[in-house]
Motif scaffolding. Structure first.
Motif, PDB file in Angstrom:
ATOM      1  N   GLY A 105       0.802  -1.229   0.000  1.00 22.04           N
ATOM      2  CA  GLY A 105       0.000   0.000   0.000  1.00 22.04           C
ATOM      3  C   GLY A 105       0.829   1.269   0.000  1.00 22.04           C
ATOM      4  O   GLY A 105       0.405   2.303   0.516  1.00 22.04           O
ATOM      5  N   ILE A 106       2.042   1.180  -0.561  1.00 20.47           N
ATOM      6  CA  ILE A 106       2.965   2.321  -0.552  1.00 20.47           C
ATOM      7  C   ILE A 106       2.956   2.983  -1.942  1.00 20.47           C
ATOM      8  O   ILE A 106       3.154   2.302  -2.954  1.00 20.47           O
ATOM      9  N   ALA A 107       2.790   4.278  -1.976  1.00 22.27           N
ATOM     10  CA  ALA A 107       2.726   5.011  -3.245  1.00 22.27           C
ATOM     11  C   ALA A 107       4.116   5.127  -3.879  1.00 22.27           C
ATOM     12  O   ALA A 107       5.119   5.161  -3.155  1.00 22.27           O
ATOM     13  N   PRO A 108       4.168   5.203  -5.244  1.00 16.71           N
ATOM     14  CA  PRO A 108       5.470   5.264  -5.926  1.00 16.71           C
ATOM     15  C   PRO A 108       6.356   6.422  -5.456  1.00 16.71           C
ATOM     16  O   PRO A 108       7.579   6.258  -5.341  1.00 16.71           O
ATOM     17  N   GLU A 109       5.754   7.582  -5.135  1.00 15.43           N
ATOM     18  CA  GLU A 109       6.598   8.704  -4.705  1.00 15.43           C
ATOM     19  C   GLU A 109       7.244   8.421  -3.343  1.00 15.43           C
ATOM     20  O   GLU A 109       8.323   8.931  -3.042  1.00 15.43           O
ATOM     21  N   VAL A 110       6.593   7.585  -2.539  1.00 15.61           N
ATOM     22  CA  VAL A 110       7.184   7.228  -1.242  1.00 15.61           C
ATOM     23  C   VAL A 110       8.351   6.256  -1.447  1.00 15.61           C
ATOM     24  O   VAL A 110       9.337   6.291  -0.715  1.00 15.61           O
ATOM     25  N   VAL A 111       8.230   5.414  -2.470  1.00 20.49           N
ATOM     26  CA  VAL A 111       9.339   4.516  -2.804  1.00 20.49           C
ATOM     27  C   VAL A 111      10.552   5.343  -3.234  1.00 20.49           C
ATOM     28  O   VAL A 111      11.695   5.050  -2.838  1.00 20.49           O
ATOM     29  N   ASN A 112      10.306   6.392  -3.998  1.00 17.70           N
ATOM     30  CA  ASN A 112      11.405   7.272  -4.391  1.00 17.70           C
ATOM     31  C   ASN A 112      12.066   7.892  -3.164  1.00 17.70           C
ATOM     32  O   ASN A 112      13.294   7.999  -3.089  1.00 17.70           O
ATOM     33  N   LEU A 113      11.248   8.282  -2.221  1.00 16.81           N
ATOM     34  CA  LEU A 113      11.753   8.869  -0.970  1.00 16.81           C
ATOM     35  C   LEU A 113      12.621   7.853  -0.221  1.00 16.81           C
ATOM     36  O   LEU A 113      13.690   8.185   0.312  1.00 16.81           O
ATOM     37  N   PHE A 114      12.159   6.610  -0.196  1.00 16.31           N
ATOM     38  CA  PHE A 114      12.909   5.527   0.451  1.00 16.31           C
ATOM     39  C   PHE A 114      14.272   5.361  -0.218  1.00 16.31           C
ATOM     40  O   PHE A 114      15.307   5.273   0.447  1.00 16.31           O
ATOM     41  N   ARG A 115      14.275   5.349  -1.558  1.00 15.50           N
ATOM     42  CA  ARG A 115      15.541   5.146  -2.276  1.00 15.50           C
ATOM     43  C   ARG A 115      16.481   6.326  -2.058  1.00 15.50           C
ATOM     44  O   ARG A 115      17.686   6.148  -1.865  1.00 15.50           O
ATOM     45  N   LYS A 116      15.917   7.527  -2.069  1.00 17.23           N
ATOM     46  CA  LYS A 116      16.750   8.711  -1.816  1.00 17.23           C
ATOM     47  C   LYS A 116      17.307   8.684  -0.393  1.00 17.23           C
ATOM     48  O   LYS A 116      18.477   8.992  -0.159  1.00 17.23           O
ATOM     49  N   GLY A 117      16.466   8.288   0.557  1.00 20.64           N
ATOM     50  CA  GLY A 117      16.897   8.204   1.952  1.00 20.64           C
ATOM     51  C   GLY A 117      17.991   7.172   2.140  1.00 20.64           C
ATOM     52  O   GLY A 117      18.968   7.398   2.863  1.00 20.64           O
ATOM     53  N   ASN A 118      17.854   6.027   1.461  1.00 23.27           N
ATOM     54  CA  ASN A 118      18.881   4.989   1.557  1.00 23.27           C
ATOM     55  C   ASN A 118      20.208   5.470   0.975  1.00 23.27           C
ATOM     56  O   ASN A 118      21.273   5.215   1.539  1.00 23.27           O
ATOM     57  N   ALA A 119      20.134   6.173  -0.162  1.00 23.98           N
ATOM     58  CA  ALA A 119      21.363   6.683  -0.780  1.00 23.98           C
ATOM     59  C   ALA A 119      22.024   7.709   0.146  1.00 23.98           C
ATOM     60  O   ALA A 119      23.250   7.715   0.325  1.00 23.98           O
ATOM     61  N   TRP A 120      21.191   8.524   0.770  1.00 22.77           N
ATOM     62  CA  TRP A 120      21.704   9.529   1.710  1.00 22.77           C
ATOM     63  C   TRP A 120      22.373   8.844   2.905  1.00 22.77           C
ATOM     64  O   TRP A 120      23.482   9.198   3.306  1.00 22.77           O
ATOM     65  N   SER A 121      21.705   7.810   3.443  1.00 26.34           N
ATOM     66  CA  SER A 121      22.233   7.098   4.613  1.00 26.34           C
ATOM     67  C   SER A 121      23.543   6.390   4.292  1.00 26.34           C
ATOM     68  O   SER A 121      24.504   6.469   5.065  1.00 26.34           O
TER      69      SER A 121
END
Lengths: 427, 153
Positions: A105-121
């Protein structure tokens, strides 16, 4: 709190505003505890992602991930630029599996946020293990090592099974520890706080993973956040059993450390487990207590028709995936039931290699990584009743999601996933 | 005073009577509010809904009640290490307790109190769970280490 020269300089801002904010938080936290000093740590497990629902909104604000870290990892309303981490820092479970975002139930823009957050981390030097079980996938502290871990099921494993030293830290203190390599010297860092408080005389055979969960749930309910010493364990457990035991004891109570006489590293004997202390109480664990734990954890369950089976709390080991694959091989899930199994990404790749993922998927089930139902607040649409082989998940998820939850053995759960009906009972 | 002596407890005094407790500051500050008292430890992650400040734990004494703006009096924290984060979110959502008074010091409650930014105290000269009842009016001066309780009944 007494600070040494290096710590004082950090607090005075000599190493920049982020380190200054981190040291300020550690000071406030240490003084709240009544700690007298800090201790060096090179081993931190925490969380800095922004994928749970509330954090997602925060990450959209100006400052992005720096703003998230400033507020939620440093307790600083002022946004500071976050430098690379100083300690070996491992990331705990996050708020989604990006490969199953739609199902969760996760929207595509939230997945982008997750990927950006992981790259940042990862850019900061944080290891993206994304699991509640870092000790399965490359962070295995040694006896006596000072750590700063959060995740209650990992903390209890770290202290009790590994003999390393950590309190139950939180998101903010682990953020500060990543940047400074410091944590208050208090609680389980100190020898005198690691001795047992309660004696538990185990009168019955405790062998299966489910049995270890029931024992942990009962003991946690009784001792709350004290230190139980268990005597009479007739079968040496293994990693999944102690993983389940600890998760259960830290959910029903707040147990952060236990001793198994003759098994865990600080309890070669009953005497060494209690050290200079006398047990404040003796608890017996027999069939009646086992039954009591089963009834307590199943307090929310009434209806036998289920829609969801969740396995992998704490994250499944490869051995548990192997067992699930054996139980599912050649079968098909009931059309109204979803079965999701949660594990670290590293272990899923091993399951892929071993062929277990294919067997599990052929049955209609999914192996998911990086999160769990409780972290992602994700359950299959239409779930009213779920079944778990985890006391911890059965304890938390029904309250969080407003569903009924059954606890049963892995076999009970997989049988329910295939038949659509939970037929488990305490045997 | 006679009612208290008869009961053997500090609770159950005359309405309007004031009682003073002394303790140790955990987080500084002053505030006042209505007491919400529980003998159950409070779980953070999975135990509260920070968007409303409501306790949601299945078997909790306060299940369904909100601590928003209340002086929360409780034994201590339990459960997941998400404790501090959940109370941190409650603070940002405007649903945090006005103050926290508790008996058992743990890292969960210490960090949780610090990031909630509300006055917090522990190590009392008398057990606040024996003295304070839900509905009492409580003034907390954490900097001076003083709690003033005005009995509701």
């Amino acid at each position: 709190m007494k600070l040494n020269d290096q710590e004082r300089a950090m607090l005075d801002g000599a190493e920049g505003p982020a380190i200054q904010r981190a040291m300020d938080l550690l000071m406030r936290y240490g003084e709240a505890l009544g700690a007298e000093r800090l201790v060096d740590t090179r081993n931190v497990c925490g969380t800095i992602g922004a994928t749970t629902p509330f954090m997602r909104q925060y990450a959209q604000k100006p400052g992005g991930m720096d703003a998230v870290f400033s507020e939620f990892n440093l307790d600083s309303a002022t946004v500071v630029q976050v430098p690379k981490v100083r300690a070996f820092a491992t990331h705990l479970q996050q708020g989604m599996d990006p490969d199953y975002a739609e199902l969760q139930g996760i929207a595509p823009e939230v997945v982008n946020l997750f990927r950006k957050g992981n790259a940042w981390s990862s850019g900061l030097g944080v290891q993206l293990m994304n699991t509640c079980t870092p000790y399965q996938v490359g962070n295995v502290p040694v006896k006596g090592e000072h750590c700063a871990w959060m995740e209650s099921s990992a903390v209890i494993y770290c202290n009790s099974v590994l003999g390393a030293r950590t309190n139950t830290e939180g998101r903010e203190s682990t953020g500060a520890a990543m940047l400074t390599g410091k944590i208050p010297y208090w609680g389980y860092h100190c020898d005198e706080n690691r001795y047992g408080t309660h004696l538990v005389e185990v009168d019955i055979d405790v062998e299966t993973t489910a049995d270890w969960g029931l024992l942990g749930y009962y003991v946690g309910e009784i001792v709350q956040d004290r230190i139980p010493v268990l005597k009479g364990i007739r079968h040496v457990p293994n990693l999944p059993r102690l993983k389940h035991f600890g998760a259960a004891a830290s959910s029903s109570g707040g147990v952060e450390m236990y001793h198994l006489v003759g098994i865990t590293p600080e309890a070669p004997t009953l005497e060494s487990a209690f050290g200079p202390k006398q047990p404040v109480a003796t608890i017996r664990y027999g069939m009646a207590e086992r039954r009591r734990a089963y009834e307590l954890v199943n307090a929310t369950a009434r209806d036998r028709e289920i829609q969801y089976v969740m396995l992998g709390c704490p994250h499944y080991t490869i051995e548990q995936i192997w067992e699930a694959a054996k139980l599912l091989e050649g079968k098909r899930l009931h059309p109204d039931v979803s079965l999701w199994i949660f594990t670290p990404r590293v272990i899923k790749s091993l399951a892929d290699q071993n062929g277990y993922t294919s067997i599990i998927e052929a049955a209609g089930a999914k192996i998911m990584t990086d999160t769990c139902s409780a972290m992602a607040k994700a359950i299959p649409k239409g779930t009213k009743v779920a079944a778990f082989d985890s006391m911890k998940q059965a304890h938390y998820l029904p309250a969080m999601m407003g569903i009924q939850g059954w606890f049963g053995t892995t076999e009970d759960c997989i049988d329910a996933a295939v038949s659509g009906r939970f037929n488990g009972d305490l045997k | 005073m006679s009612a208290a002596m008869n009961a053997g407890l500090d609770a159950g005094r005359a309405p309007g009577e004031k009682i003073i407790l002394r303790g140790r500051k955990v987080v500084g500050g002053c505030c006042e509010g209505e007491a919400l008292v529980t003998r159950d430890r409070v779980s953070g992650w999975g135990g509260i809904d920070p968007s409303t400040g409501t306790i949601i734990e299945t078997r909790h004494q306060l299940r369904g009640q909100s601590f928003k703006g209340k002086v929360l009096v409780f034994p201590g924290a339990k459960g997941s290490s998400g404790w501090s984060n959940q109370f941190h979110i409650a603070r940002l959502a405007g649903t945090a307790p006005a103050a926290m008074l508790f008996n058992e010091m743990t890292t969960k409650i210490a960090l949780g109190a610090v990031v909630t930014h509300a006055p917090a105290m522990t190590d009392f000269d008398r057990d606040p769970l024996q003295v304070i009842e839900t509905g009492d009016w409580v003034r907390v001066d954490a900097d001076r280490g003083v709690v003033e309780v005005t009995k509701k009944r």
